[in-house]
Enzyme design. Structure first.
Site, PDB file in Angstrom:
ATOM      1  N   GLU A 172       0.820  -1.228   0.000  1.00 17.30           N
ATOM      2  CA  GLU A 172       0.000   0.000   0.000  1.00 17.30           C
ATOM      3  C   GLU A 172       0.851   1.273   0.000  1.00 17.30           C
ATOM      4  OE1 GLU A 172      -3.009  -0.180   3.099  1.00 17.30           O
ATOM      5  OE2 GLU A 172      -4.131  -1.670   1.991  1.00 17.30           O
ATOM      6  N   GLU A 291      -5.481  -8.457  -0.379  1.00 15.94           N
ATOM      7  CA  GLU A 291      -6.214  -8.217   0.875  1.00 15.94           C
ATOM      8  C   GLU A 291      -7.677  -7.993   0.517  1.00 15.94           C
ATOM      9  OE1 GLU A 291      -4.725  -5.334   3.685  1.00 15.94           O
ATOM     10  OE2 GLU A 291      -2.644  -5.742   3.094  1.00 15.94           O
TER      11      GLU A 291
HETATM   12  O1  AHR Z   1      -5.149  -5.988   6.980  1.00 16.08           O
HETATM   13  C1  AHR Z   1      -5.031  -4.849   7.770  1.00 16.08           C
HETATM   14  C2  AHR Z   1      -4.340  -3.697   7.053  1.00 16.08           C
HETATM   15  O2  AHR Z   1      -5.144  -3.265   5.990  1.00 16.08           O
HETATM   16  C3  AHR Z   1      -3.018  -4.020   6.399  1.00 16.08           C
HETATM   17  O3  AHR Z   1      -1.948  -3.956   7.282  1.00 16.08           O
HETATM   18  C4  AHR Z   1      -2.915  -2.962   5.340  1.00 16.08           C
HETATM   19  O4  AHR Z   1      -2.173  -3.382   4.231  1.00 16.08           O
HETATM   20  C5  AHR Z   1      -4.354  -2.636   5.003  1.00 16.08           C
HETATM   21  O5  AHR Z   1      -4.586  -1.271   5.040  1.00 16.08           O
END
Ligand code: AHR
Length: 496
Positions: A172, A291
């Site tokens: 990110e 994610e």
């Molecule tokens: O999964 C939780 C967080 O969400 C992670 O650390 C990040 O990559 C995302 O913003």
């Protein structure tokens, strides 16, 4: 209310990649400590690995586990996590304002992946660090021996290289919350140079470059374009992240967000293909949705949690039944994009926005565990796009939302057509399915997950998937009723 499907073997999307059923373990909250690793717990083996957790993960058939973050990786010194445990430093984890002891590190993670039947998906730190740390890490992990870092790995007990195949170039990097946040131009250049050096050490690796962290980022789309301008030829996957919430407490709008998810993935595919066209490239880029989940229940509690604790209770969402329906419709959407999405990580796996929760006594399974487990077990083979008709509804943000969401997967090994179908309506649905050009032999299994209050959670372990005994199958046609607000699966044996 009615829903009809026609399943045609020629309507193929793609073969479902096993890595669609992957996850994330981050050094965050109680994911690692208390979750995977708890040496004092009677449920742990001699390595300190929780065996009840390992067994539940095996039930989920998880393939890759992305590690060690997440936001955590952008401030992480990987060298802190190797060597004798009593010599590893305790550090501030600035991403989650916690204390990191490094008692579970690289070697422990690799041993744990073997035990849990998973494979590593390793992220390098492109936040506070860069090319040098990344090249040393890959030399440590993948180089056979005879150099400083590879010999140190041997000295630390791993004679054979780890041979880690999949690597993420940071996390990110578009977000201003990220340690070492960069502009697309800065990140694109760094990712290109890091990819080059990592491939010099090991040309056989797969690389994932960081895309947008959400669709709402002001840079969404342009971030991908600029980053891919620099890295299109270097990488194998572009990452994307997506979490949904029901903060507004509007069930129908919440479940309709699968439409946003579909458009989000489709939009990123379009950007990748635009870069491909502009570069006159023959290569088609795949996506790593590394994610995805529902995430919001824990926000308030997290804001009130005192900083600088070791393994604090963070991001401990307790998922309810409507969240399970949301995860179900997201899984269906993922399968609809099986032609381009090759990696997808349910974030996360244990204790932190997770399907599996630990207590000192044992584990409990969250509502979202059940649809994920079914799709991961039976959603293997060739994804088929059903032709679907269904009644629709309008919600606050979406028009013409089908009450029925569905996908079929043809497993050529078991000769089964497996259909996942969700009824998003509060009335029962007359459901029929025509298996056009398949020769349906018999119904192997029909199940339903339904009947719980939408806000019901599963700490007391009452939720379970139940059989659906009211199904008829004759002349290639299946008929049943889908219960209100239900997640359903049908497995049908076919001959070619
Ligand atoms: O999964 C939780 C967080 O969400 C992670 O650390 C990040 O990559 C995302 O913003």
């Amino acid at each position: 209310m009615q829903g009809k499907l026609t399943i045609d073997p020629s309507n193929q999307i793609a073969k479902v990649d096993d890595r669609l059923y992957s996850s994330l373990i981050e050094h965050l909250g109680r994911a690692v400590y208390d979750g995977l690793y708890d040496p004092e717990n009677p449920n742990s083996d001699k390595n300190g690995f929780r065996q009840d957790v390992v067994n539940a993960i095996k039930d989920l058939n998880i393939d890759l586990v992305r590690y060690p973050g997440g936001n955590f990786v952008s401030g992480f010194n990987w060298e802190d996590s190797i060597g004798p445990k009593d010599q590893r430093p305790t550090r501030l984890d600035l991403a989650w304002r916690s204390i990191e002891t490094n008692q579970f590190g690289l070697h422990e993670f690799m041993k744990w992946t073997k035990q849990s039947g998973t494979r590593p998906d390793m992220a390098v730190n492109l936040g506070s660090r860069g090319i040098d740390a990344a090249r040393n890490l890959i030399e440590y992990c993948n180089f056979p021996g005879g150099t400083y870092w590879s010999d140190l790995r041997k000295k630390n007990g791993a004679e054979e290289p780890f041979n880690i195949k999949t690597w993420c170039l940071g996390n990110e990097m578009d977000g201003d919350w990220q340690i070492g946040h960069k502009t697309a131009e800065e990140y694109g250049r760094l990712a290109h140079e890091t990819a080059k050096v990592m491939r010099l050490v090991d040309p056989d690796i797969d690389l994932v470059v960081s895309g947008s962290s959400t669709r709402e980022m002001a840079t969404f789309g342009s971030w991908e374009e600029t980053v891919l301008d620099h890295t299109y030829d270097d990488v194998d996957y572009l990452s994307l992240h997506r979490y949904y919430d029901n903060e507004e407490n509007d069930l129908h709008n919440f479940l309709a967000k699968s439409i946003d998810f579909d458009e989000f993935i489709g939009g990123i595919v379009a950007v990748c293909d635009a870069v491909k066209a502009r570069k006159h490239s023959n290569k088609t880029l795949s996506l790593a949705l590394d994610e995805w989940n529902v995430w919001y229940h824990s926000h308030k509690q997290d804001d009130e949690t005192a900083p600088w604790q070791q393994a604090p209770h963070l991001l401990e969402d307790h998922y309810n039944f409507e969240d399970a329906l949301m995860v179900g419709t997201m899984l269906i959407t993922l399968l609809k994009h099986a032609d381009r999405v090759k990696i997808a990580c349910l974030a996360q796996l244990v204790n932190v926005i997770a399907p599996i929760m630990t207590t000192e006594q044992g584990i409990w399974l969250q509502s979202i565990f059940f649809p994920f487990m079914q799709v991961s077990k039976y959603g293997r083979g060739i994804a088929l796009q059903p032709k679907q008709t269904s009644d629709t509804y309008d919600s606050k943000d979406f028009k013409d939302v089908p009450y029925l969401d569905s996908i079929a997967v043809y497993n050529t090994d078991t000769h089964e057509v497996v259909v996942f179908a969700e009824n998003k309506g509060e009335e029962a649905m007359d459901f029929s399915m025509n298996l056009q050009d398949f020769n349906a032999q018999n119904l192997v299994e029909a199940t339903q997950f339904y009947g719980y209050g939408i806000k019901q959670t599963n700490e007391n372990q009452q939720m379970k998937i139940q059989p659906n005994d009211q199904v008829t199958l004759a002349d290639n046609s299946l008929k049943t009723k889908l219960a209100p607000l239900s997640w359903n699966m049908f497995r049908i044996k076919v001959t070619d």
